[in-house]
Design an enzyme around this catalytic site. Sequence first.
Site, short mmCIF file in Angstrom:
data_model
loop_
_atom_site.label_atom_id
_atom_site.label_comp_id
_atom_site.label_asym_id
_atom_site.label_seq_id
_atom_site.Cartn_x
_atom_site.Cartn_y
_atom_site.Cartn_z
CD1 TRP A 1 2.03 7.84 -0.98
CD2 TRP A 1 4.13 8.17 -1.73
NE1 TRP A 1 2.88 7.82 0.10
CE2 TRP A 1 4.17 8.02 -0.32
CE3 TRP A 1 5.33 8.38 -2.41
CZ2 TRP A 1 5.36 8.09 0.41
CZ3 TRP A 1 6.51 8.44 -1.67
CH2 TRP A 1 6.52 8.30 -0.28
CG ASP B 1 7.57 4.65 -6.43
OD1 ASP B 1 7.19 5.67 -5.83
OD2 ASP B 1 7.98 3.63 -5.82
CE LYS C 1 3.82 0.64 1.53
NZ LYS C 1 4.68 1.86 1.49
#
Lengths: 295, 432
Positions: A136, A217, A253
């Site tokens: 990311w 993560d 999300k």
Amino acid sequence: SFCDGGMSFLSEVPVGPPDAILGIAQAFRECTDPNKVNICVGAYRDENGSPWVLPSVRAAERKMIETDVKKEYAPIDGDQEFVKLALQFAYGADLDYATTAAVQTLSGTGACRIGGEFFGRFLGKGHKIYLPNPTWGNHVNIFKDCGLDVQRYRYYSSETNGLDLAGMLEDLKNAPEGSVILLHACAHNPTGCDPTLEQWKEISDAVKAINGVVFFDSAYQGFASGDAELDAAALRLFVSEGHKVTLAQSFAKNFGLYGERCGTLSILTNSAEEKAAVMSQLKLIIRPMYSSPPI
Amino acid sequence: MSMSTAMMRQFGSKSSARQRLLTTVAVARRTLSTFWSDVPQGPPDPIIGLNEAFAKDTFPQKVNVGVGAYRGDDGKPYVLPCVREAEQIINAAQLDHEYAGIIGEPQFVDLALKFAYGNDSPVLANKQVAGVQTLSGTGGLRLFGEFIRKFGHSHIYVPNPTWGNHIPIFQNSGLEVRKYRYYDTASSDLDYNGLLSDIGDAPAGSAVLLHACAHNPTGMDPTLEQWAEISQLVKSKGLLPFFDCAYQGFASGNAPQDAAAIRLFVEDGHNLALVQSFSKNFGLYGQRVGALSIVGQDADEASRVLSQLKICIRPSYSNPPRHGARIVSTILSDDRLTTDFIDQCKDMADRINSMRVQLRSILEGAGSDRSWEHVTKQIGMFAYSGLSKEEVTALRDDHHIYCTLDGRISMAGVTSGNVDYIANAIHEVTKK
């Protein structure tokens, strides 16, 4: 108007580039073509291309309105009732809350930032953190801003469109002892390519061999396979293998709570005393940053 | 078909995967290196740590006058009715929770800036102001500190005393924190000459933090005439004024009046910076609602500054939380709700002022040989009592009244139910 002294430094401030991801969302908004499509930002859309609020979230909101929730400051470390539930969601039955330092954070970004700041202070500025290549985009800036030395490990092979496990293991083997190793818990962003459980075991062994500090993560638990337990398999494997992991958790999300900035950072320690010390230091990082997280 | 059922069908049965998980996961708990065993225990926050100590106290008459959070006369947290109403409106609208942009909700930023600068402020009309939503005041202060350090600043001036958290905020931004004289303890008054002298000595270009109103912790504000003089001084020395505005509407009960210093500086042509908190005036403490604005030379400069602020924000928290900003927007975009807000905010300010009057009068009535004039002269949430560390400690240990060691009393925690108790306790610890 007055144009000397105090603000003259502003005249030297150059225009900065738009964010690689969010800047595209802005460009999309400004585009007038009727056929335009936005497949850039990682936010769920339903069959009609519309944002979707989970019915369970709506129900929770109704409950909150009805029970007249107060607006007082959260503690610096956030709502620990929420934090404990969040940790149980990730770690499952093996969670030892008494020795796990954990704080509520501003979603995943905030968790990565607080974690990075903590590493910068207690592993030292310039300490190496290894990120997968690719990762990311925002990871790189976050950890650089924390004063860490950002390194990459091979991850994705464009030739095979799959995991470059051999490359990854070799790079991990060659990382200095004690390096921080960032791993995507599931649904690797941007490749979507995850190791199998057997491969995770190999990765775990490789990190153990260099006494690496594991930093997971986790932004897609429940959202990746549809099975929250399965999506936590890698994390739970590492914990059972004895790694004292650090975990950044996002509820953007899976709960669709993107804009409300909901997440946690947890750090496994060896004792209640160690947990207390780590908690006190996390608070000292948070207080001069934003005082307390949004409730 | 539910989403999870559909996905289960797509990814196949869960049971074989679960089986692999259960058999693969080793139970052996080899203790790896203790990464964090050298992490020392850090000190508790001087203000927030007080709350924790208070919570543990079992004395029935205990009083918390530590943290600056408003309490009604019943001693309970107070949610403004206009906030409740705004929440009902938001809930009925069934809004989504999509990411706000990095700078937050543009409508919120626009309304927040108008609230401080004035609806017709020319700097807003000329688009000279770079504005972003921030994590309340703390987040705005940190963002400003990071921004100016990134663009060449090495230090910032803050008043002595100031809100405790200012110092670590700016230090953690990489700035050296310097102090200018502000308060004269002996006279319990503004040290105006000291202030002018120290600000006058600041190197050109230095950032100077000013409390827009209701100075925390002293409650002593410059008069408008003094602000005008300070403005001229700052201008002549080429300094960068940075206002911290956490009590607009809450200090005097009159929101435009509380912004007078800010507006005076804008009129005088300063390219100032401003951080706003909506914690106290809107009672939105936990929601973390704030804004940072920087006035530039022109629209182009504002645009460049904004692009750089975004680059500071993104690796910190990406984008700000929506809910609190939506509440403020809902209120400030509606005339009737705005009027309600002003009235409700004024009610809070009025209650605090009446407590000041009562506290002072009971102390004087008790025969205290100290002057308590400053209690009613000061403005805002706090009374800077002048109590010594020993007296504050005695107040806590003997009377279970909790305030910070600097003698700062949150008047918001004083009620008609406890003002006698508090006044008499203060008298007890201060009489010879």
